[in-house]
Scaffold this motif. Structure first.
Motif, PDB file in Angstrom:
ATOM      1  N   SER A   4       0.385  -1.288  -0.535  1.00  0.00           N
ATOM      2  CA  SER A   4      -0.361   0.265   0.068  1.00  0.00           C
ATOM      3  C   SER A   4       0.786   1.546   0.062  1.00  0.00           C
ATOM      4  N   ASP A  57       1.869  -8.426  -1.292  1.00  0.00           N
ATOM      5  CA  ASP A  57       0.545  -8.013  -1.381  1.00  0.00           C
ATOM      6  C   ASP A  57      -0.020  -6.502  -1.897  1.00  0.00           C
ATOM      7  N   ASP A  90     -12.419  -5.256   2.707  1.00  0.00           N
ATOM      8  CA  ASP A  90     -12.884  -4.321   3.394  1.00  0.00           C
ATOM      9  C   ASP A  90     -14.294  -5.215   3.208  1.00  0.00           C
ATOM     10  N   LEU A  94       2.782  -2.537  12.218  1.00  0.00           N
ATOM     11  CA  LEU A  94       3.163  -1.041  13.288  1.00  0.00           C
ATOM     12  C   LEU A  94       1.587  -0.125  13.689  1.00  0.00           C
ATOM     13  N   MET A 120      -0.319   0.988  11.430  1.00  0.00           N
ATOM     14  CA  MET A 120      -0.470   2.112  10.444  1.00  0.00           C
ATOM     15  C   MET A 120      -0.197   2.852  10.598  1.00  0.00           C
ATOM     16  N   GLY A 177       3.534  -3.087   5.116  1.00  0.00           N
ATOM     17  CA  GLY A 177       4.208  -2.225   4.618  1.00  0.00           C
ATOM     18  C   GLY A 177       5.548  -1.305   4.355  1.00  0.00           C
ATOM     19  N   GLN A 235      13.801   0.517   5.072  1.00  0.00           N
ATOM     20  CA  GLN A 235      12.907  -0.295   6.090  1.00  0.00           C
ATOM     21  C   GLN A 235      12.821  -1.465   5.007  1.00  0.00           C
ATOM     22  N   ASN A 267      12.975  -4.194   8.615  1.00  0.00           N
ATOM     23  CA  ASN A 267      11.981  -5.669   9.151  1.00  0.00           C
ATOM     24  C   ASN A 267      12.554  -6.735   9.155  1.00  0.00           C
TER      25      ASN A 267
HETATM   26  P1  NAD Z   1       1.476  -0.853   8.782  1.00  0.00           P
HETATM   27  O1  NAD Z   1       1.848  -1.625  10.446  1.00  0.00           O
HETATM   28  O2  NAD Z   1       3.006  -2.272   8.391  1.00  0.00           O
HETATM   29  O3  NAD Z   1       2.822   0.601   8.502  1.00  0.00           O
HETATM   30  C1  NAD Z   1       3.350   1.188   7.884  1.00  0.00           C
HETATM   31  C2  NAD Z   1       4.134   2.459   7.654  1.00  0.00           C
HETATM   32  O4  NAD Z   1       5.212   2.005   8.621  1.00  0.00           O
HETATM   33  C3  NAD Z   1       4.519   2.997   6.666  1.00  0.00           C
HETATM   34  O5  NAD Z   1       3.778   4.171   6.934  1.00  0.00           O
HETATM   35  C4  NAD Z   1       5.684   2.624   6.746  1.00  0.00           C
HETATM   36  O6  NAD Z   1       6.848   3.822   6.180  1.00  0.00           O
HETATM   37  C5  NAD Z   1       5.983   2.204   8.081  1.00  0.00           C
HETATM   38  N1  NAD Z   1       7.981   1.525   7.686  1.00  0.00           N
HETATM   39  C6  NAD Z   1       7.139   0.437   7.405  1.00  0.00           C
HETATM   40  N2  NAD Z   1       8.838  -0.459   7.997  1.00  0.00           N
HETATM   41  C7  NAD Z   1       9.292   0.425   9.385  1.00  0.00           C
HETATM   42  C8  NAD Z   1       9.879   0.679   9.762  1.00  0.00           C
HETATM   43  N3  NAD Z   1      11.342  -0.122   9.755  1.00  0.00           N
HETATM   44  N4  NAD Z   1      10.488   1.607  10.557  1.00  0.00           N
HETATM   45  C9  NAD Z   1       9.556   3.066  10.223  1.00  0.00           C
HETATM   46  N5  NAD Z   1       8.649   2.979   9.528  1.00  0.00           N
HETATM   47  C10 NAD Z   1       8.475   1.894   8.928  1.00  0.00           C
HETATM   48  O7  NAD Z   1       0.368  -0.823   7.890  1.00  0.00           O
HETATM   49  P2  NAD Z   1       0.126  -1.421   6.641  1.00  0.00           P
HETATM   50  O8  NAD Z   1       1.513  -0.502   5.214  1.00  0.00           O
HETATM   51  O9  NAD Z   1      -1.522  -0.016   6.872  1.00  0.00           O
HETATM   52  O10 NAD Z   1      -0.149  -2.410   6.475  1.00  0.00           O
HETATM   53  C11 NAD Z   1       0.460  -3.478   6.102  1.00  0.00           C
HETATM   54  C12 NAD Z   1       0.209  -4.114   4.158  1.00  0.00           C
HETATM   55  O11 NAD Z   1      -0.948  -4.782   5.444  1.00  0.00           O
HETATM   56  C13 NAD Z   1      -0.376  -2.925   3.808  1.00  0.00           C
HETATM   57  O12 NAD Z   1       0.686  -2.221   2.569  1.00  0.00           O
HETATM   58  C14 NAD Z   1      -1.505  -3.410   2.746  1.00  0.00           C
HETATM   59  O13 NAD Z   1      -0.899  -4.124   2.095  1.00  0.00           O
HETATM   60  C15 NAD Z   1      -1.962  -4.642   3.810  1.00  0.00           C
HETATM   61  N6  NAD Z   1      -3.497  -4.297   4.564  1.00  0.00           N
HETATM   62  C16 NAD Z   1      -4.192  -4.506   4.010  1.00  0.00           C
HETATM   63  C17 NAD Z   1      -5.158  -4.017   4.904  1.00  0.00           C
HETATM   64  C18 NAD Z   1      -7.362  -4.423   4.217  1.00  0.00           C
HETATM   65  O14 NAD Z   1      -7.083  -6.059   3.518  1.00  0.00           O
HETATM   66  N7  NAD Z   1      -8.139  -4.606   4.706  1.00  0.00           N
HETATM   67  C19 NAD Z   1      -6.429  -3.014   5.783  1.00  0.00           C
HETATM   68  C20 NAD Z   1      -4.184  -2.823   6.057  1.00  0.00           C
HETATM   69  C21 NAD Z   1      -2.566  -3.897   5.371  1.00  0.00           C
END
Ligand code: NAD
Length: 321
Positions: free
Chosen positions: A26, A56, A127, A214, A216, A272, A278, A282
């Motif tokens: 995302s 994903d 969703d 994390l 989001m 994400g 990043q 991770n």
């Molecule tokens: P997340 O909790 O993974 O957080 C992402 C955020 O953290 C972004 O700003 C990213 O740049 C930052 N980040 C990543 N690694 C980091 C690090 N090591 N240090 C500091 N910041 C870091 O939230 P997300 O991206 O919403 O969720 C992960 C993935 O899951 C999404 O990209 C998507 O593919 C999926 N997702 C799906 C749904 C759904 O289907 N309804 C909902 C949420 C997420």
């Protein structure tokens, strides 16, 4: 000391093995702030190089931008298609929600074109709490089964925030119809309510993707994006935890990744990412966990800071009584 390889975990009864860290695309749709043209490709290449095999996305992320960027990155890998696993979604678009059989059937062709692929491994209803769950059971999933027969998708999934949507659907579809669930923001340090559902999912043979370790952006030093739906109380508790970790010379995001990765009943922790840095951080969180175990002391301190908001969530979708 040899660096351990990223662990591969089975995804329910699918026969797929996913890397314990999954690549959430995302952010490639500039959902968390704008992303350059080169970062997405470099991030996907680095992820694959470090052992991540699961990616994903969704047509909703960045109004199709994420799918296009991920497609570019996967093409640049130049490896056989069988070496990586791709998931995208249907039913949620910039224009709104549409879980009709007609729309989701059209959706897969649009996604395959943007991703430059012949098939996706997992196709998920995105969703579903925003639609009619009965429509998902009686119309959307049967349409996805036809796509399975056509070879455009290999496995079917459902995603959403409230955990009760999963049991509602899984209790009403024939066994083996829904292969995977994607839950988000329910297996992080601040909210671990997915744990209670894991035994049920195991008995059903359903694979578990846990996204947003994390929360989001709540569990990062940088903090969440403007649109984040958490309450001010939850946001400030997470910020306090991040500051506490920083002052102690620790990183809240690493701690959060390791917390989520520790539960082996979760097939993959989908985080994400939009930069090589990043991705490296991770993956390092996972390899350090394998080598040294959890940082129990800091985790206990952070859990104490987050205790007043533990398991606090926010409303999502059509409110049902
Ligand atoms: P997340 O909790 O993974 O957080 C992402 C955020 O953290 C972004 O700003 C990213 O740049 C930052 N980040 C990543 N690694 C980091 C690090 N090591 N240090 C500091 N910041 C870091 O939230 P997300 O991206 O919403 O969720 C992960 C993935 O899951 C999404 O990209 C998507 O593919 C999926 N997702 C799906 C749904 C759904 O289907 N309804 C909902 C949420 C997420």
């Amino acid at each position: 000391m040899a660096v351990p390889k990223l662990e591969m975990r089975p995804l329910g009864n699918t026969g797929l093995k996913l890397s314990s860290v999954g690549f959430g695309a995302s952010p490639l749709g500039s959902v968390f702030g704008s992303v350059s043209e080169s970062d997405p490709v470099a991030s996907v290449l680095e992820a694959f190089h470090l052992g991540i095999n699961f990616f994903d996305t969704s047509p909703y992320y960045g109004a199709t931008l994420s799918e296009k960027m991920l497609g570019k990155g996967l093409k640049a890998l130049g490896v056989p298609r069988s070496e990586y696993i791709v998931s995208t979604k249907c039913g949620r678009y910039r224009e709104g929600f549409d879980f009709s059989a007609e729309r989701v059937t059209k959706s897969i062709d649009e996604s395959l074109e943007r991703l430059q692929l012949d098939y996706v491994d997992i196709f998920q209803c995105h969703d579903i709490e925003f639609g009619s769950l009965d429509q998902v059971v009686n119309e959307t999933i049967p349409a996805l089964q036809k796509l399975k027969e056509s070879g455009k998708i290999r496995f079917i999934g459902i995603t959403g925030l409230p955990l009760e949507i999963f049991t509602y659907v899984l209790d009403r579809v024939p066994p083996g119809t829904v292969d995977v669930i994607l839950s988000y923001c329910h297996y992080s340090i601040n909210d671990s309510t997915l744990e209670d559902l894991l035994p049920y999912l195991k008995t059903k043979g359903v694979g578990v993707i846990s996204a947003s370790p994390l929360a989001m952006g709540l569990l990062t030093e940088f903090g969440p994006p403007e649109w984040h739906p958490a309450s001010p109380e939850l946001k400030s508790a997470c910020q306090a935890a991040a500051v506490y970790c920083k002052e102690k010379g620790k990183n809240i995001s690493k701690l959060a990744m390791q917390y989520s990765l520790s539960n082996k009943d979760i097939s993959t922790v989908l985080v994400g990412m939009n930069s090589v840095k990043q991705v490296e951080e991770n993956v390092a969180a996972a390899t350090e966990l394998a080598l040294f175990g959890k940082d129990h002391e800091t985790l206990a301190e952070v859990e104490a800071i987050l205790k007043p908001v533990k398991n606090q969530t926010w409303p999502s979708g059509i409110q049902r009584s």
